[in-house]
Design an enzyme around this catalytic site. Structure first.
Site, PDB file in Angstrom:
ATOM      1  N   LYS A  54       0.844  -1.201   0.000  1.00  0.00           N
ATOM      2  CA  LYS A  54       0.000   0.000   0.000  1.00  0.00           C
ATOM      3  C   LYS A  54       0.882   1.255   0.000  1.00  0.00           C
ATOM      4  O   LYS A  54       0.583   2.239  -0.672  1.00  0.00           O
ATOM      5  CB  LYS A  54      -0.938  -0.020   1.220  1.00  0.00           C
ATOM      6  CG  LYS A  54      -2.016  -1.093   1.102  1.00  0.00           C
ATOM      7  CD  LYS A  54      -2.745  -1.355   2.415  1.00  0.00           C
ATOM      8  CE  LYS A  54      -3.732  -2.520   2.245  1.00  0.00           C
ATOM      9  NZ  LYS A  54      -4.365  -2.946   3.505  1.00  0.00           N
ATOM     10  N   GLN A  98      -4.434  -1.277   9.741  1.00  0.00           N
ATOM     11  CA  GLN A  98      -4.321  -2.625   9.177  1.00  0.00           C
ATOM     12  C   GLN A  98      -4.861  -3.677  10.156  1.00  0.00           C
ATOM     13  O   GLN A  98      -4.519  -3.675  11.331  1.00  0.00           O
ATOM     14  CB  GLN A  98      -2.843  -2.922   8.854  1.00  0.00           C
ATOM     15  CG  GLN A  98      -2.612  -4.245   8.171  1.00  0.00           C
ATOM     16  CD  GLN A  98      -3.244  -4.326   6.785  1.00  0.00           C
ATOM     17  OE1 GLN A  98      -3.150  -3.403   5.987  1.00  0.00           O
ATOM     18  NE2 GLN A  98      -3.916  -5.437   6.503  1.00  0.00           N
ATOM     19  N   ASP A 124     -11.263   2.540   4.212  1.00  0.00           N
ATOM     20  CA  ASP A 124     -11.613   1.118   4.192  1.00  0.00           C
ATOM     21  C   ASP A 124     -13.131   0.915   4.143  1.00  0.00           C
ATOM     22  O   ASP A 124     -13.595  -0.207   3.916  1.00  0.00           O
ATOM     23  CB  ASP A 124     -11.087   0.434   5.470  1.00  0.00           C
ATOM     24  CG  ASP A 124      -9.817  -0.373   5.229  1.00  0.00           C
ATOM     25  OD1 ASP A 124      -9.589  -0.771   4.066  1.00  0.00           O
ATOM     26  OD2 ASP A 124      -9.080  -0.600   6.197  1.00  0.00           O
TER      27      ASP A 124
END
Ligand code: NAD
Length: 310
Positions: A54, A98, A124
């Site tokens: 990422k 994460q 997200d």
């Protein structure tokens, strides 16, 4: 018959190309690039790999990417304080924490940390605000993996409207948002899970079958209607040679790559399904690359929305 392969790697490259002019325009107009904060707590090896990808792809896209790395002893209160700081940082448009969080942070940690993220920066798409917007089919930030699947289906001319879609898996990050996105595109959607009786027979009624289970090769040809489109979201690591041989056969080129690396990634869909399906996503190279591409698109979208709202 051998199924058409839906190439996620190639589409991810196209999506990245499409972002470049928008990122350049944003940066020129606002005197700063879109900003993405990646929060990595603990030492989960797969999480380190994902965050590394990422970071790289964000930097390649022209974003500012900050990594906040912390040991698994980080107290939950400190993680919440970090999120609050990032929420208040005007140069940060997207915040990604994460998963999974370290078990030592407690069972409620993930929910509390995700809930603390400003919905406008929730790239997200995990906050209640963005999930609610998704359910109501209003503009918002949508979970990256299912959003990537829709992008792949649409750009591969897979007919969604009127199709029967069966989604196996009901997680908050894949199964449920996947079902909503398919519904909004006018599929008739069935969500199946670990307690669904006679799953192969149900799955075999699907025109579009999405597997998001986390079990290698779970979906066999018995689950698949001939000609169906099969989307394999699963990412499972095989580490025993016997399993690789059973999965791919003794003559497969996968064996050589397994021996070189000591492991290989497989999906939830058994390779024999390619003989029955009309279209299929490979693992690796299917849904996985699209997830990160959609994260970049969400971050740019979040940046554009934030500046437009002053
Ligand atoms: P999860 O464990 O949260 O959910 C799995 C779902 O599968 C559950 O809803 C469960 O009901 C269902 N399930 C489990 N056993 C079953 C059975 N025997 N029969 C029917 N259903 C069963 O997992 P998740 O986070 O949704 O991830 C699913 C898979 O997708 C994993 O392999 C994960 O690594 C992968 N994944 C891939 C990406 C990507 O970028 N490609 C992103 C997220 C997750």
């Amino acid at each position: 018959m051998s199924a058409r392969v839906l190439d996620g790697t190639r589409l991810a490259a196209t999506l990245r190309d499409e972002l470049h002019p928008r990122v350049a325009a944003f940066t020129a107009a606002h005197g700063r690039p879109p900003g993405l904060a990646l929060v990595l707590i603990g030492d989960d090896p797969a999480s380190h790999v994902y965050v590394g990808s990422k970071r790289r792809q964000g930097a390649d896209a022209g974003f500012r990417v900050d990594i906040h790395e912390h040991p698994d002893t980080m107290p939950l209160e400190d993680a919440l304080a970090l999120v609050a700081t990032l929420n208040a940082d005007p140069g940060i448009d997207g915040i990604l924490v994460q998963s999974p969080l370290p078990a030592g942070m407690g069972p409620e940690a993930a929910r509390r940390v995700f809930d603390a993220i400003d919905p406008a920066k929730d790239v997200d798409g995990f906050t209640a605000e963005n999930v609610g917007r998704l359910v109501q089919n209003r503009p918002g930030l949508v979970a990256c993996t299912p959003a990537g699947v829709i992008e792949l289906l649409v750009r591969s001319d897979v007919r969604i409207a009127g199709a029967h879609a069966v989604v196996i898996g009901r997680s908050d990050i894949v199964g449920k948002p996947m079902a909503m996105l398919l519904l909004h595109r006018h599929a008739t959607v069935t969500i199946a899970h670990s307690r669904t009786p006679d799953l192969p027979a149900l799955a075999a009624t699907a025109d579009i079958l999405v597997a998001a289970i986390g079990r290698p090769g779970f979906v066999t040809p018995a689950f698949v209607k001939p000609g169906a489109c099969v989307v394999d979201v699963g990412i499972n690591r095989l580490t025993r040679e016997a399993d690789v041989v059973e999965f791919f056969g003794a003559a497969s080129p996968r064996l050589a790559s397994f021996r070189a690396r000591g492991s290989t990634l497989v999906g939830d869909v058994h390779p024999a399904v390619a003989d029955v399906a009309g279209a299929i996503t490979p693992v690796p190279g299917g849904v996985g690359p699209l997830t990160i591409a959609m994260l970049m698109r969400n971050t740019l979208q979040a940046a554009e929305w934030r500046v437009s709202q002053g």
